[in-house]
Design a protein around this motif. Structure first.
Motif, PDB file in Angstrom:
ATOM      1  N   TYR A 270      80.778 -52.064  -0.270  1.00 22.60           N
ATOM      2  CA  TYR A 270      80.378 -51.859   1.117  1.00 22.60           C
ATOM      3  C   TYR A 270      81.064 -50.627   1.709  1.00 22.60           C
ATOM      4  N   GLY A 271      82.301 -50.398   1.288  1.00 25.25           N
ATOM      5  CA  GLY A 271      83.011 -49.224   1.768  1.00 25.25           C
ATOM      6  C   GLY A 271      82.297 -47.940   1.404  1.00 25.25           C
ATOM      7  N   ARG A 272      81.850 -47.828   0.155  1.00 26.76           N
ATOM      8  CA  ARG A 272      81.114 -46.644  -0.281  1.00 26.76           C
ATOM      9  C   ARG A 272      79.779 -46.536   0.435  1.00 26.76           C
ATOM     10  N   THR A 273      79.117 -47.676   0.635  1.00 27.64           N
ATOM     11  CA  THR A 273      77.808 -47.668   1.288  1.00 27.64           C
ATOM     12  C   THR A 273      77.917 -47.179   2.721  1.00 27.64           C
ATOM     13  N   VAL A 274      78.877 -47.723   3.460  1.00 21.49           N
ATOM     14  CA  VAL A 274      79.065 -47.310   4.846  1.00 21.49           C
ATOM     15  C   VAL A 274      79.464 -45.837   4.924  1.00 21.49           C
ATOM     16  N   LEU A 275      80.208 -45.366   3.932  1.00 23.18           N
ATOM     17  CA  LEU A 275      80.610 -43.962   3.879  1.00 23.18           C
ATOM     18  C   LEU A 275      79.380 -43.052   3.867  1.00 23.18           C
ATOM     19  N   PHE A 276      78.413 -43.378   3.020  1.00 23.68           N
ATOM     20  CA  PHE A 276      77.188 -42.584   2.949  1.00 23.68           C
ATOM     21  C   PHE A 276      76.383 -42.696   4.241  1.00 23.68           C
ATOM     22  N   VAL A 277      76.360 -43.872   4.828  1.00 18.76           N
ATOM     23  CA  VAL A 277      75.629 -44.063   6.086  1.00 18.76           C
ATOM     24  C   VAL A 277      76.219 -43.185   7.184  1.00 18.76           C
ATOM     25  N   VAL A 278      77.547 -43.127   7.260  1.00 22.03           N
ATOM     26  CA  VAL A 278      78.210 -42.311   8.274  1.00 22.03           C
ATOM     27  C   VAL A 278      77.864 -40.838   8.091  1.00 22.03           C
ATOM     28  N   VAL A 279      77.882 -40.373   6.847  1.00 26.56           N
ATOM     29  CA  VAL A 279      77.547 -38.966   6.580  1.00 26.56           C
ATOM     30  C   VAL A 279      76.104 -38.669   6.970  1.00 26.56           C
ATOM     31  N   ILE A 280      75.197 -39.580   6.651  1.00 24.69           N
ATOM     32  CA  ILE A 280      73.793 -39.395   7.013  1.00 24.69           C
ATOM     33  C   ILE A 280      73.629 -39.306   8.526  1.00 24.69           C
ATOM     34  N   LEU A 281      74.326 -40.167   9.265  1.00 33.54           N
ATOM     35  CA  LEU A 281      74.252 -40.151  10.729  1.00 33.54           C
ATOM     36  C   LEU A 281      74.807 -38.841  11.290  1.00 33.54           C
ATOM     37  N   ILE A 282      75.896 -38.345  10.698  1.00 33.81           N
ATOM     38  CA  ILE A 282      76.456 -37.072  11.149  1.00 33.81           C
ATOM     39  C   ILE A 282      75.443 -35.950  10.969  1.00 33.81           C
ATOM     40  N   LEU A 283      74.788 -35.931   9.813  1.00 34.50           N
ATOM     41  CA  LEU A 283      73.831 -34.856   9.534  1.00 34.50           C
ATOM     42  C   LEU A 283      72.566 -34.978  10.376  1.00 34.50           C
ATOM     43  N   LEU A 284      72.230 -36.197  10.782  1.00 35.59           N
ATOM     44  CA  LEU A 284      71.065 -36.385  11.650  1.00 35.59           C
ATOM     45  C   LEU A 284      71.306 -35.787  13.027  1.00 35.59           C
ATOM     46  N   PHE A 285      72.507 -35.997  13.559  1.00 28.73           N
ATOM     47  CA  PHE A 285      72.805 -35.542  14.910  1.00 28.73           C
ATOM     48  C   PHE A 285      73.523 -34.200  14.938  1.00 28.73           C
ATOM     49  N   LYS A 286      74.207 -33.856  13.842  1.00 33.41           N
ATOM     50  CA  LYS A 286      74.891 -32.564  13.734  1.00 33.41           C
ATOM     51  C   LYS A 286      74.537 -31.950  12.376  1.00 33.41           C
ATOM     52  N   PRO A 287      73.348 -31.365  12.261  1.00 33.75           N
ATOM     53  CA  PRO A 287      72.870 -30.883  10.956  1.00 33.75           C
ATOM     54  C   PRO A 287      73.807 -29.894  10.264  1.00 33.75           C
ATOM     55  N   LYS A 288      74.570 -29.132  11.027  1.00 35.37           N
ATOM     56  CA  LYS A 288      75.469 -28.146  10.439  1.00 35.37           C
ATOM     57  C   LYS A 288      76.904 -28.661  10.309  1.00 35.37           C
ATOM     58  N   GLY A 289      77.095 -29.964  10.559  1.00 35.08           N
ATOM     59  CA  GLY A 289      78.423 -30.543  10.429  1.00 35.08           C
ATOM     60  C   GLY A 289      79.132 -30.691  11.760  1.00 35.08           C
ATOM     61  N   LEU A 290      80.298 -31.303  11.718  1.00 31.37           N
ATOM     62  CA  LEU A 290      81.052 -31.566  12.940  1.00 31.37           C
ATOM     63  C   LEU A 290      81.517 -30.275  13.630  1.00 31.37           C
ATOM     64  N   PHE A 291      81.867 -29.276  12.838  1.00 30.25           N
ATOM     65  CA  PHE A 291      82.349 -28.006  13.383  1.00 30.25           C
ATOM     66  C   PHE A 291      81.466 -26.883  12.847  1.00 30.25           C
ATOM     67  N   VAL A 292      80.978 -26.054  13.757  1.00 30.23           N
ATOM     68  CA  VAL A 292      80.078 -24.975  13.384  1.00 30.23           C
ATOM     69  C   VAL A 292      80.701 -23.643  13.802  1.00 30.23           C
ATOM     70  N   THR A 293      80.654 -22.676  12.900  1.00 27.25           N
ATOM     71  CA  THR A 293      81.160 -21.347  13.229  1.00 27.25           C
ATOM     72  C   THR A 293      80.254 -20.651  14.234  1.00 27.25           C
ATOM     73  N   LYS A 294      80.844 -20.192  15.337  1.00 33.68           N
ATOM     74  CA  LYS A 294      80.059 -19.464  16.328  1.00 33.68           C
ATOM     75  C   LYS A 294      79.768 -18.064  15.809  1.00 33.68           C
ATOM     76  N   SER A 295      78.554 -17.629  15.967  1.00 29.55           N
ATOM     77  CA  SER A 295      78.169 -16.296  15.496  1.00 29.55           C
ATOM     78  C   SER A 295      77.209 -15.669  16.490  1.00 29.55           C
ATOM     79  N   ARG A 296      77.070 -14.362  16.373  1.00 25.97           N
ATOM     80  CA  ARG A 296      76.152 -13.666  17.257  1.00 25.97           C
ATOM     81  C   ARG A 296      75.496 -12.518  16.504  1.00 25.97           C
TER      82      ARG A 296
END
Length: 296
Positions: A270-296
């Motif tokens: 279950y620990g491994r399963t929830v781990l993958f679920v958390v990563v999927i949720l992060i990518l759904l709401f933050k496709p580029k990850g938790l921290f994104v490099t600002k660029s211009r």
């Protein structure tokens, strides 16, 4: 409290493995599937050094870094350097290298073909002795805190700080960041991008080797032990944001704690399963990850 400390140690290992992977992928855009085998090599260096050279786990840390960094340098110069810009080819090549390294360990680096063996190599599970002072337990707030897990966290924090200084306070770090942002422009300004690539690849592999030393202290060592770590490391890199040191640290800590608490309440599956679920949720709401490099 004990579960939290276990999560810190899991996150620390993930951080060290993912840190090297983040540098390699963030700079060279290379997905190195042999990165987990660097963890395995670091663990076997510890097995052989403690058994045949009489070294303790402290001395194995720099030794494993040097050995795995050399392995990484050889892999980059002989294979990866010829495949830049060919992501799929690099993926398949490093996967093949991973399989080759596993089989070399199983057949004792080819010595078994000549009737020779090395005690500590092969398919048998190996264990590494931990110094007596690291086997003790601290009593904090009514909880028992294993000293070894605290030691793992301390090493991870130190490596994170050293890596930050390397990237932001040295000439090589400036060149590395320049190459990762605009390779052709950096090369046109006189930066030897091939040298930067090779050293970055070697450094990332060296960090994985140190992680292998620490893993060997509380897990059995086997030829295929690195497979799961390369998957988890990619999860950390993607969730934290590619090339982001702070994001890698935050994602490793979060995923380590999630796996620890869920595994304690339920079980490891279950620990491994929830781990993958958390990563999927992060990518759904933050496709580029938790921290994104600002660029211009």
């Amino acid at each position: 409290m004990e579960t939290f400390v276990i999560g810190l140690s899991i996150g620390s290992i993930l951080f060290m493995v993912a840190l090297g992977l983040a540098i390699i992928y963030g700079t060279m855009k290379v997905i190195n599937l042999a990165h987990g085998e660097m963890v395995m090599i670091g663990a076997y260096v510890t097995v052989l050094a403690t058994r045949h050279l009489g070294l303790n786990i402290y001395l194995c840390l720099p030794l494993a870094f040097i050995v795995t960094a050399i392995f990484g340098l050889v892999i980059e110069r002989t294979v990866v350097s010829h495949l830049y810009g060919r992501l799929l080819d690099t993926l398949l090549a490093t996967w093949g290298i991973a399989l080759i390294l596993q089989q070399l360990i199983r057949i004792h680096f080819g010595l078994a073909l000549f009737g020779l063996t090395i005690d500590g190599l092969g398919s048998d599970l190996q264990n590494v002795p931990v110094p007596a002072e690291l086997q003790q337990t601290w009593h904090l707030l009514g909880a028992n805190i294993p000293v070894y897990r605290a030691f793992v966290f301390g090493v991870a924090a130190l490596l994170g700080a050293l890596t930050w200084c390397l990237l932001h306070r040295t000439r090589f770090g400036s060149q590395l960041r320049a190459v990762s942002v605009a390779r052709n422009t950096a090369a046109a300004c006189g930066v030897n991008d091939k040298r930067v690539n090779a050293l970055a690849f070697a450094y990332g592999c060296g960090l994985a080797g140190i992680a292998g030393v620490l893993v060997s202290g509380f897990k059995t060592v086997s030829p295929d032990m690195g497979t799961s770590y390369v998957v988890d490391a990619f999860l950390v890199v993607v969730a934290g944001g590619v090339g982001q040191l702070l994001g890698t640290f935050a994602a490793a800590g979060m995923l380590g704690e999630v796996q620890s608490f869920v595994a304690t309440w339920l079980n490891d599956v279950y620990g491994r399963t929830v781990l993958f679920v958390v990563v999927i949720l992060i990518l759904l709401f933050k496709p580029k990850g938790l921290f994104v490099t600002k660029s211009r």
